[in-house]
Write a protein that holds these residues in place. Structure first.
Motif, mmCIF file in Angstrom:
data_model
loop_
_atom_site.group_PDB
_atom_site.id
_atom_site.type_symbol
_atom_site.label_atom_id
_atom_site.label_comp_id
_atom_site.label_asym_id
_atom_site.label_seq_id
_atom_site.Cartn_x
_atom_site.Cartn_y
_atom_site.Cartn_z
ATOM 1 N N ARG A 78 0.970 -1.381 0.034
ATOM 2 C CA ARG A 78 -0.011 -0.049 0.177
ATOM 3 C C ARG A 78 0.983 1.440 0.014
ATOM 4 O O ARG A 78 0.440 2.107 -0.649
ATOM 5 N N ASP A 79 1.991 1.160 0.922
ATOM 6 C CA ASP A 79 2.658 2.327 1.034
ATOM 7 C C ASP A 79 4.136 2.467 0.517
ATOM 8 O O ASP A 79 4.930 3.446 0.602
ATOM 9 N N ALA A 80 4.225 1.635 -0.503
ATOM 10 C CA ALA A 80 5.502 1.454 -0.998
ATOM 11 C C ALA A 80 6.144 2.728 -1.875
ATOM 12 O O ALA A 80 7.140 3.170 -1.963
ATOM 13 N N ALA A 81 5.028 3.347 -2.457
ATOM 14 C CA ALA A 81 5.290 4.626 -3.491
ATOM 15 C C ALA A 81 5.682 5.787 -2.620
ATOM 16 O O ALA A 81 6.460 6.679 -3.127
ATOM 17 N N THR A 82 5.252 5.821 -1.251
ATOM 18 C CA THR A 82 5.465 6.998 -0.481
ATOM 19 C C THR A 82 6.791 6.713 0.411
ATOM 20 O O THR A 82 7.052 7.650 1.231
ATOM 21 N N MET A 83 7.431 5.253 0.704
ATOM 22 C CA MET A 83 8.522 5.010 1.672
ATOM 23 C C MET A 83 9.686 5.350 0.830
ATOM 24 O O MET A 83 9.976 5.203 -0.231
ATOM 25 N N ASN A 84 10.691 5.738 1.602
ATOM 26 C CA ASN A 84 12.073 5.819 1.152
ATOM 27 C C ASN A 84 12.605 4.356 1.219
ATOM 28 O O ASN A 84 12.207 3.478 1.895
ATOM 29 N N ALA A 86 14.959 3.045 3.057
ATOM 30 C CA ALA A 86 15.276 2.459 4.388
ATOM 31 C C ALA A 86 14.069 1.828 4.940
ATOM 32 O O ALA A 86 14.128 1.048 5.773
ATOM 33 N N GLU A 87 13.088 2.724 4.751
ATOM 34 C CA GLU A 87 11.673 2.301 5.277
ATOM 35 C C GLU A 87 11.290 1.006 4.517
ATOM 36 O O GLU A 87 10.780 0.093 5.337
ATOM 37 N N LYS A 88 11.399 0.745 3.377
ATOM 38 C CA LYS A 88 10.854 -0.484 2.595
ATOM 39 C C LYS A 88 11.637 -1.478 2.977
ATOM 40 O O LYS A 88 11.200 -2.753 3.391
ATOM 41 N N LYS A 89 13.181 -1.272 3.354
ATOM 42 C CA LYS A 89 14.023 -2.371 3.792
ATOM 43 C C LYS A 89 13.797 -2.844 4.909
ATOM 44 O O LYS A 89 13.954 -4.147 5.280
ATOM 45 N N GLU A 90 13.283 -1.818 5.916
ATOM 46 C CA GLU A 90 12.866 -2.058 7.214
ATOM 47 C C GLU A 90 11.628 -3.200 7.291
ATOM 48 O O GLU A 90 11.594 -4.196 7.960
ATOM 49 N N ILE A 91 10.713 -2.952 6.705
ATOM 50 C CA ILE A 91 9.535 -3.468 6.275
ATOM 51 C C ILE A 91 9.815 -4.793 5.761
ATOM 52 O O ILE A 91 9.006 -5.944 6.321
ATOM 53 N N GLN A 92 10.601 -4.989 4.728
ATOM 54 C CA GLN A 92 10.776 -6.308 4.172
ATOM 55 C C GLN A 92 11.580 -7.157 5.035
ATOM 56 O O GLN A 92 11.313 -8.394 5.099
ATOM 57 N N ASP A 93 12.360 -6.465 5.903
ATOM 58 C CA ASP A 93 13.014 -7.284 6.841
ATOM 59 C C ASP A 93 12.265 -7.853 7.979
ATOM 60 O O ASP A 93 12.299 -9.258 8.606
ATOM 61 N N LYS A 94 11.364 -6.952 8.425
ATOM 62 C CA LYS A 94 10.112 -7.512 9.258
ATOM 63 C C LYS A 94 9.387 -8.875 8.695
ATOM 64 O O LYS A 94 9.064 -9.676 9.298
ATOM 65 N N ILE A 95 9.213 -8.677 7.324
ATOM 66 C CA ILE A 95 8.286 -9.612 6.693
ATOM 67 C C ILE A 95 9.325 -10.934 6.759
ATOM 68 O O ILE A 95 8.750 -11.959 6.976
ATOM 69 N N LEU A 96 10.506 -10.831 6.502
ATOM 70 C CA LEU A 96 11.290 -12.019 6.341
ATOM 71 C C LEU A 96 11.475 -12.477 7.790
ATOM 72 O O LEU A 96 11.476 -13.790 7.703
ATOM 73 N N ASP A 97 11.520 -11.793 8.726
ATOM 74 C CA ASP A 97 11.779 -12.364 10.214
ATOM 75 C C ASP A 97 10.387 -13.066 10.632
ATOM 76 O O ASP A 97 10.400 -14.224 11.216
ATOM 77 N N VAL A 98 9.176 -12.575 10.101
ATOM 78 C CA VAL A 98 8.069 -13.301 10.396
ATOM 79 C C VAL A 98 7.936 -14.579 9.730
ATOM 80 O O VAL A 98 7.587 -15.411 10.568
ATOM 81 N N ARG A 99 8.337 -14.328 8.469
ATOM 82 C CA ARG A 99 8.290 -15.930 7.782
ATOM 83 C C ARG A 99 9.291 -16.828 8.292
ATOM 84 O O ARG A 99 8.998 -18.030 8.407
ATOM 85 N N ARG A 100 10.495 -16.210 8.843
ATOM 86 C CA ARG A 100 11.353 -17.407 9.447
ATOM 87 C C ARG A 100 10.761 -17.904 10.859
ATOM 88 O O ARG A 100 10.799 -18.900 10.987
#
Length: 169
Positions: A78-84, A86-100
């Motif tokens: 939803r918010d990828a277009a407005t994120m910088n 660093a924010e995208k990387k942080e969310i992607q890391d959270k997604i990877l952590d949850v998957r793990r």
């Protein structure tokens, strides 16, 4: 010579089948629907509820992880277009952590639930087997087959109701 041997073999088979027929006629055979009995038992539903209660906290933890993962994925989409970056990387890391975490917790939990369910089902199946033995002994049945193994059976040979009554005693 071939005709004589074929005739001899055919006679032997016919003769043995005629001798075996009376032996089978004396057998008292019954059918039992083990799966139907299992499902009719109130203990079967209790097993499911008890196992859900036993693993409740782990199930809730896995469900929460799934919700978190879904939340982060939706937020990123939803918010990828407005994120910088660093924010995208942080969310992607959270997604990877949850998957793990999900892979570490969900599969062992599923295996533990399945193992416990199997243990409890085996206990019930042992009780069903004892009841089948008791009814078979009482009614003098020589052979008792599972209903799934028979193509056709008259109702008077089905001892499932008697076995269920024996279990409820």
């Amino acid at each position: 010579m071939k005709n004589v041997s074929r005739t001899f073999i055919a006679s032997a088979i016919l003769g043995s089948s005629l001798l075996a027929a009376p032996a089978f006629a004396e057998q008292k055979i019954a059918i039992v629907d083990v799966q139907g009995i299992f499902q009719a038992l109130p203990q079967a539903a209790e097993i499911s509820a008890a196992i859900q209660a036993e693993f409740k906290t782990q199930i809730e933890e896995v469900q929460q992880l799934q919700k978190d993962g879904q939340f982060y994925a939706e937020r990123l989409q939803r918010d990828a277009a407005t994120m910088n970056e660093a924010e995208k990387k942080e969310i992607q890391d959270k997604i990877l952590d949850v998957r793990r975490q999900l892979s570490e917790k969900a599969q062992p939990l599923e295996q533990n639930i399945q193992r416990r369910s199997q243990e409890e089902q085996n206990k019930l199946l042992a009780l069903i087997s004892q009841s089948i033995d008791a009814v078979s002994e009482k009614e003098n049945y020589d052979i008792v087959l599972n209903a799934g193994a028979a193509v056709f059976v008259k109702d008077n040979h089905d001892i499932s109701k008697q076995v269920l009554e024996q279990l409820n005693k």
